[in-house]
Design a protein around this motif. Sequence first.
Motif, PDB file in Angstrom:
ATOM      1  N   UNK A   1      34.788 -12.859 -29.415  1.00 13.00           N
ATOM      2  CA  UNK A   1      33.839 -12.026 -30.019  1.00 13.00           C
ATOM      3  C   UNK A   1      34.242 -10.530 -30.082  1.00 13.00           C
ATOM      4  N   UNK A   2      33.970  -9.745 -31.276  1.00 18.76           N
ATOM      5  CA  UNK A   2      34.122  -8.469 -31.311  1.00 18.76           C
ATOM      6  C   UNK A   2      32.730  -7.881 -31.271  1.00 18.76           C
ATOM      7  N   UNK A   3      32.839  -6.887 -30.413  1.00 17.96           N
ATOM      8  CA  UNK A   3      31.585  -6.162 -30.101  1.00 17.96           C
ATOM      9  C   UNK A   3      31.396  -4.705 -30.716  1.00 17.96           C
ATOM     10  N   UNK A   4      30.174  -4.361 -31.264  1.00 16.89           N
ATOM     11  CA  UNK A   4      30.213  -3.204 -31.849  1.00 16.89           C
ATOM     12  C   UNK A   4      28.879  -2.731 -31.057  1.00 16.89           C
ATOM     13  N   UNK A   5      29.127  -1.365 -30.802  1.00 20.57           N
ATOM     14  CA  UNK A   5      27.804  -0.636 -29.995  1.00 20.57           C
ATOM     15  C   UNK A   5      27.316   0.533 -30.709  1.00 20.57           C
ATOM     16  N   UNK A   6      26.015   0.690 -30.832  1.00 21.75           N
ATOM     17  CA  UNK A   6      25.541   2.202 -31.464  1.00 21.75           C
ATOM     18  C   UNK A   6      24.945   2.883 -30.652  1.00 21.75           C
ATOM     19  N   UNK A   7      25.519   3.857 -29.936  1.00 25.62           N
ATOM     20  CA  UNK A   7      24.635   4.764 -29.046  1.00 25.62           C
ATOM     21  C   UNK A   7      23.827   5.921 -29.663  1.00 25.62           C
TER      22      UNK A   7
ATOM     23  N   UNK B   1      25.264 -12.322 -30.370  1.00 24.92           N
ATOM     24  CA  UNK B   1      24.394 -11.889 -29.517  1.00 24.92           C
ATOM     25  C   UNK B   1      23.899 -10.380 -29.703  1.00 24.92           C
ATOM     26  N   UNK B   2      22.791  -9.930 -29.690  1.00 25.62           N
ATOM     27  CA  UNK B   2      22.321  -8.493 -29.861  1.00 25.62           C
ATOM     28  C   UNK B   2      21.461  -8.239 -28.449  1.00 25.62           C
ATOM     29  N   UNK B   3      21.596  -6.878 -28.012  1.00 28.12           N
ATOM     30  CA  UNK B   3      21.174  -6.280 -26.933  1.00 28.12           C
ATOM     31  C   UNK B   3      20.908  -4.833 -26.993  1.00 28.12           C
ATOM     32  N   UNK B   4      19.995  -4.488 -26.118  1.00 30.44           N
ATOM     33  CA  UNK B   4      19.940  -3.047 -26.115  1.00 30.44           C
ATOM     34  C   UNK B   4      19.950  -2.715 -24.441  1.00 30.44           C
ATOM     35  N   UNK B   5      20.365  -1.300 -24.332  1.00 22.79           N
ATOM     36  CA  UNK B   5      20.434  -0.871 -23.119  1.00 22.79           C
ATOM     37  C   UNK B   5      19.686   0.728 -23.125  1.00 22.79           C
ATOM     38  N   UNK B   6      18.870   1.230 -22.288  1.00 16.03           N
ATOM     39  CA  UNK B   6      18.141   2.440 -22.471  1.00 16.03           C
ATOM     40  C   UNK B   6      18.133   3.143 -21.337  1.00 16.03           C
ATOM     41  N   UNK B   7      17.801   4.486 -21.416  1.00  7.71           N
ATOM     42  CA  UNK B   7      17.792   5.336 -20.322  1.00  7.71           C
ATOM     43  C   UNK B   7      16.612   6.280 -21.042  1.00  7.71           C
ATOM     44  N   UNK B   8      15.301   6.205 -20.245  1.00  5.71           N
ATOM     45  CA  UNK B   8      14.356   7.090 -21.034  1.00  5.71           C
ATOM     46  C   UNK B   8      14.753   8.812 -20.921  1.00  5.71           C
ATOM     47  N   UNK B   9      14.702   9.180 -22.215  1.00  8.54           N
ATOM     48  CA  UNK B   9      14.840  10.755 -22.215  1.00  8.54           C
ATOM     49  C   UNK B   9      16.336  10.906 -22.240  1.00  8.54           C
ATOM     50  N   UNK B  10      17.225   9.916 -22.261  1.00 10.03           N
ATOM     51  CA  UNK B  10      18.791  10.144 -22.520  1.00 10.03           C
ATOM     52  C   UNK B  10      18.977   9.414 -23.683  1.00 10.03           C
ATOM     53  N   UNK B  11      18.567   8.191 -24.037  1.00  9.92           N
ATOM     54  CA  UNK B  11      18.874   7.402 -25.432  1.00  9.92           C
ATOM     55  C   UNK B  11      18.990   5.916 -25.017  1.00  9.92           C
TER      56      UNK B  11
ATOM     57  N   UNK C   1      14.763   7.275 -25.803  1.00 11.06           N
ATOM     58  CA  UNK C   1      14.957   6.079 -25.071  1.00 11.06           C
ATOM     59  C   UNK C   1      13.996   5.276 -25.305  1.00 11.06           C
ATOM     60  N   UNK C   2      13.784   3.967 -24.615  1.00 11.72           N
ATOM     61  CA  UNK C   2      12.665   3.088 -24.768  1.00 11.72           C
ATOM     62  C   UNK C   2      12.015   2.949 -23.137  1.00 11.72           C
ATOM     63  N   UNK C   3      10.654   3.087 -23.151  1.00 10.24           N
ATOM     64  CA  UNK C   3      10.341   2.770 -21.792  1.00 10.24           C
ATOM     65  C   UNK C   3      10.515   1.359 -21.447  1.00 10.24           C
ATOM     66  N   UNK C   4      10.688   1.121 -20.034  1.00  6.17           N
ATOM     67  CA  UNK C   4      10.944  -0.192 -19.908  1.00  6.17           C
ATOM     68  C   UNK C   4      10.031  -1.368 -20.033  1.00  6.17           C
ATOM     69  N   UNK C   5       8.672  -0.901 -20.080  1.00  6.53           N
ATOM     70  CA  UNK C   5       7.605  -1.932 -20.239  1.00  6.53           C
ATOM     71  C   UNK C   5       7.812  -2.520 -21.770  1.00  6.53           C
ATOM     72  N   UNK C   6       8.396  -1.623 -22.563  1.00  6.97           N
ATOM     73  CA  UNK C   6       8.431  -2.016 -24.175  1.00  6.97           C
ATOM     74  C   UNK C   6       9.906  -2.752 -24.437  1.00  6.97           C
ATOM     75  N   UNK C   7      10.649  -2.550 -23.407  1.00  6.06           N
ATOM     76  CA  UNK C   7      11.970  -2.961 -23.626  1.00  6.06           C
ATOM     77  C   UNK C   7      12.110  -4.356 -24.248  1.00  6.06           C
ATOM     78  N   UNK C   8      11.230  -5.505 -23.898  1.00  2.58           N
ATOM     79  CA  UNK C   8      11.534  -6.827 -24.222  1.00  2.58           C
ATOM     80  C   UNK C   8      10.837  -6.966 -25.628  1.00  2.58           C
ATOM     81  N   UNK C   9      10.347  -5.926 -26.307  1.00  2.00           N
ATOM     82  CA  UNK C   9       9.719  -6.213 -27.511  1.00  2.00           C
ATOM     83  C   UNK C   9      10.260  -5.676 -28.825  1.00  2.00           C
ATOM     84  N   UNK C  10      11.780  -4.862 -28.431  1.00  2.00           N
ATOM     85  CA  UNK C  10      12.070  -4.225 -29.572  1.00  2.00           C
ATOM     86  C   UNK C  10      12.570  -5.026 -30.675  1.00  2.00           C
TER      87      UNK C  10
END
Lengths: 133, 515
Positions: free
Chosen positions: B410-416, B464-474, B421-430
């Motif tokens: 695999x080659x991975x690409x990230x876009x930061x 695979x596609x994934x997302x990590x987030x921190x509210x207020x940071x990005x 950011x995204x609130x935890x409660x909504x993270x599962x739905x993006x």
Amino acid sequence: MAGLKTILCIEDEHFISELYARALRKEGYEVTIMLSGDDGLVAAKTDRFDLILLDLMTPGITGMEILSVLKDPKQTPKLHSKIIITTNLDQEESMREELEKKADGYLIKAEITPKQLVAIVKQMEEQITNLGG
Amino acid sequence: MDNLKAYRNYVSVLSIVWHILIISASATLAYALSVIMEPRIAIFIGLGTLALLTIIASFVLSKPYVSATEFLARAILHVSSERADTPAPNPRSIKAGREFMERLASYVYDMSSRSVMSSYPTAKSDAVNKNAPNGQAQATIKDSPLPFFVIDSHNVITNASQTAMAFLGVDADGVIGKNIYDVLKFSFSSDDTLENWLRFSAEKSVTSMRSWDRVKILTPAEVTKQVDMSARFSKNDSSGNEIVIVLFDHSEKYGRDDGGASFVSMAVHELRTPLTIMRGYIEVFEEEITDKLDPEQKEFLRNLSVQAQQLGSFVGNIQNLARIEANALELQLKQDNWAEVLNSALNDMDMRAKVRHKEIIRKIDEDLPMVGVDRTTIYEVLVNIIENAIKYTHTDATIIVSTYKKDDNWVETTIQDHGIGIPDSLLGHVFDKFYRSHRTSRSVGGTGLGLYISKTIIEAHGGEIWVKTKEGVGSTFGFTVPTYESIASEANSSDNKAIERSAHGWIKNHTLYRG
């Protein structure tokens, strides 16, 4: 010299054909515009053109029909013209094989500007010249 | 059979009321005429009117019966394999006793699958059947008009009808003893799949039946069939569970219906035509009058150009969504230079970031292995995710795009991004369709299609596609694409090598990369 000096643009949308012709003429190409499929086919059959820009949704005979006639040895003696499909229809899987066999290119008009079209034509020209020695 | 009674009563009452109306109308007419003319002639006219009205009435009255009979006839023809082109019956065509007729039709469907299912031998004879093609069981199966399969608890096909082999275009060896999911590549239009139903049934049911319509099946001969499908599950403690699957082949008819899906293609075409023209004129202005504009006007012109590009991407998304919904997303995985693909998308996106006063920083590893991607769709993934990052990043902040080799496959690409950011409660739905952050939906434009489409395309690549987030940071979005080496054996080698597709089209023996 081998090249793509004369270009036939079969395109019913007047604004698009004007934009393409303007950009190409600025770079020294000779452009003839045909607004209907029927006129386009007659012109294309003369084999006076090095390159044909062919829209698929033309009034009268469709671009796909024109392509078929032009590439059918029973109906048209072999042309020297290159044919690029210029269309806003996405290439459907069902037509893929036929298009890839008969056309030299397929461009989505909304995705390229007239200037980019000119660049593509120039690129093709270079390649032909190189091949021709 | 309460329904039958209700239907009969409905028809009887209707018929009596009609006849009373007709007879009284004719009698009244005859009586009225007898005052002004000879009574005998008046009676003839009365009788004539009666006859005429009866004929009309019988036409009107027979309509509900005819449509009901037609409905039922269609149901029967629909399941009979001899008339595969018969369309499915439409209950809306029935005016009288619809519920009753619908129930009858469901009996027809039930009975037909049951008769097929009962024509195969019990599970115990499976082993015999597998090894003894001349056994009695095989003979029974030969007679089944519909393709059907029997599978055991491990999804292994223990039995199949001759029609099933014909349907798949393979012989018994290619079917019996194989896993059903290896032989039939199902594609259901929702999560309501055979697999899920079987899992549920195995846990909760002793016997259950289930039907699906418009299931796509890719056969071992790489032919796509479209079928209606019925399955019966029965739990059997001694010999394991047993599942019978019956197919109703409607490939031809459903194939014809799909022609209608080109409505979207037409809409996309209509949207793209003015877009082409606008982009053409904008380019003329950029080329020829920029010198005469003041800085503000220049910026306006640039905004105009970027918006036109953005509209183009959105139109492309509509087309992709339609393909995904119709199960018609086709990828052509080819060997490609990932840095080139990424740079080409980033070049297109730089301007879009700039007009919003944001900057994209590239961190592209050297020595990336070649990747196996479908250039057209992967370009759209990049545009969608980067566009998203531009939208949600704070003004004057940066977006960092990095890419590196994750492992041999695999080659991975990230876009930061640097945004809210995204609130935890909504993270599962993006990645859900039409998902958009409620908090930002008023301040940030968009439809919530981009990430859903991206996920579908990445998964179709096997990545695979994934997302990590921190509210207020990005947030950081990441995805993987396969290295070419890992998929080389699967890549379509028969494909026309002279053609390299891109989102803009193709030219033989050329790449359409723009600088």
